[in-house]
Enzyme design. Sequence first.
Site, PDB file in Angstrom:
ATOM      1  N   CYS A   2       4.252  -0.221   0.330  1.00  0.00           N
ATOM      2  CA  CYS A   2       3.807  -0.542  -1.022  1.00  0.00           C
ATOM      3  C   CYS A   2       3.423   0.754  -1.694  1.00  0.00           C
ATOM      4  O   CYS A   2       2.406   1.365  -1.358  1.00  0.00           O
ATOM      5  CB  CYS A   2       2.628  -1.509  -0.978  1.00  0.00           C
ATOM      6  SG  CYS A   2       1.964  -1.940  -2.604  1.00  0.00           S
ATOM      7  N   GLU A 106       9.146  -3.091  -4.833  1.00  0.00           N
ATOM      8  CA  GLU A 106       9.782  -2.670  -3.587  1.00  0.00           C
ATOM      9  C   GLU A 106      11.223  -2.307  -3.887  1.00  0.00           C
ATOM     10  O   GLU A 106      11.852  -2.905  -4.771  1.00  0.00           O
ATOM     11  CB  GLU A 106       9.718  -3.793  -2.547  1.00  0.00           C
ATOM     12  CG  GLU A 106      10.080  -3.357  -1.147  1.00  0.00           C
ATOM     13  CD  GLU A 106       9.226  -2.197  -0.686  1.00  0.00           C
ATOM     14  OE1 GLU A 106       9.701  -1.039  -0.828  1.00  0.00           O
ATOM     15  OE2 GLU A 106       8.104  -2.420  -0.226  1.00  0.00           O
TER      16      GLU A 106
END
Length: 227
Positions: A2, A106
């Site tokens: 992340c 992502e």
Amino acid sequence: MCGRAKLPDDVSEIKLDLKIDWDEIGDYQPRWNAAPTSKLPVVVSKDGERTLALMRWGLVPSWAKDIKIGYSTFNARAEGIDSRPAFREAWKVGRRCLVIADGYYEWRDADKQPFAVALGNRGPMTFAGLWDLWRPDNDDHTVIKSFAIITTTANELLEPLHGRMPVLLAPDRWACWLGEEAATEHDLKAMLRPYPGAAMAFWPVDRRVGNVRNDSPDLFAPLNEPG
């Protein structure tokens, strides 16, 4: 992993759920492309009282000689979290926190296409984190609070994008994670598992999100649809 996050533009729900005073952090501004070294809203608890603070994303351990270590410690892998030098002291002394967002980005491994990831109901997310205090050498007045988001293996929904995902904690886990309720180390580590894919969603977004200078609502919108 992340490495980019969307910060809530509406905090009315999360501040009530967490029982925190959002005004503690002053003039809060939503973000649509927050990157490591940015300051994100983080919840900690001491003696059962929760407080909200803005902390630097990228944990700088207390023993560090240079703040630049934070460039590589914005995520902490759940596996071995108690043994990696950058995180083991924060883990040992219980510097656990909740990082508040309502989405993150992502990049798909196969082609590096970026995707926005959120809860299916688009509600606020609370990531499991560790935090620490750092003081620069020869400076008794400056104290920097920083944090890392803990990651685990991806769930079945997100695995086609990337093999890792941040640890999301549901409300019934908050008190234990923050140290307000008794929990063994085994209990805490058991929380560091993938969030159910059925409760999440993702969609492709514009590649402009790859540039940290871009930070606008349209970045979180699905491709070819208005923000």
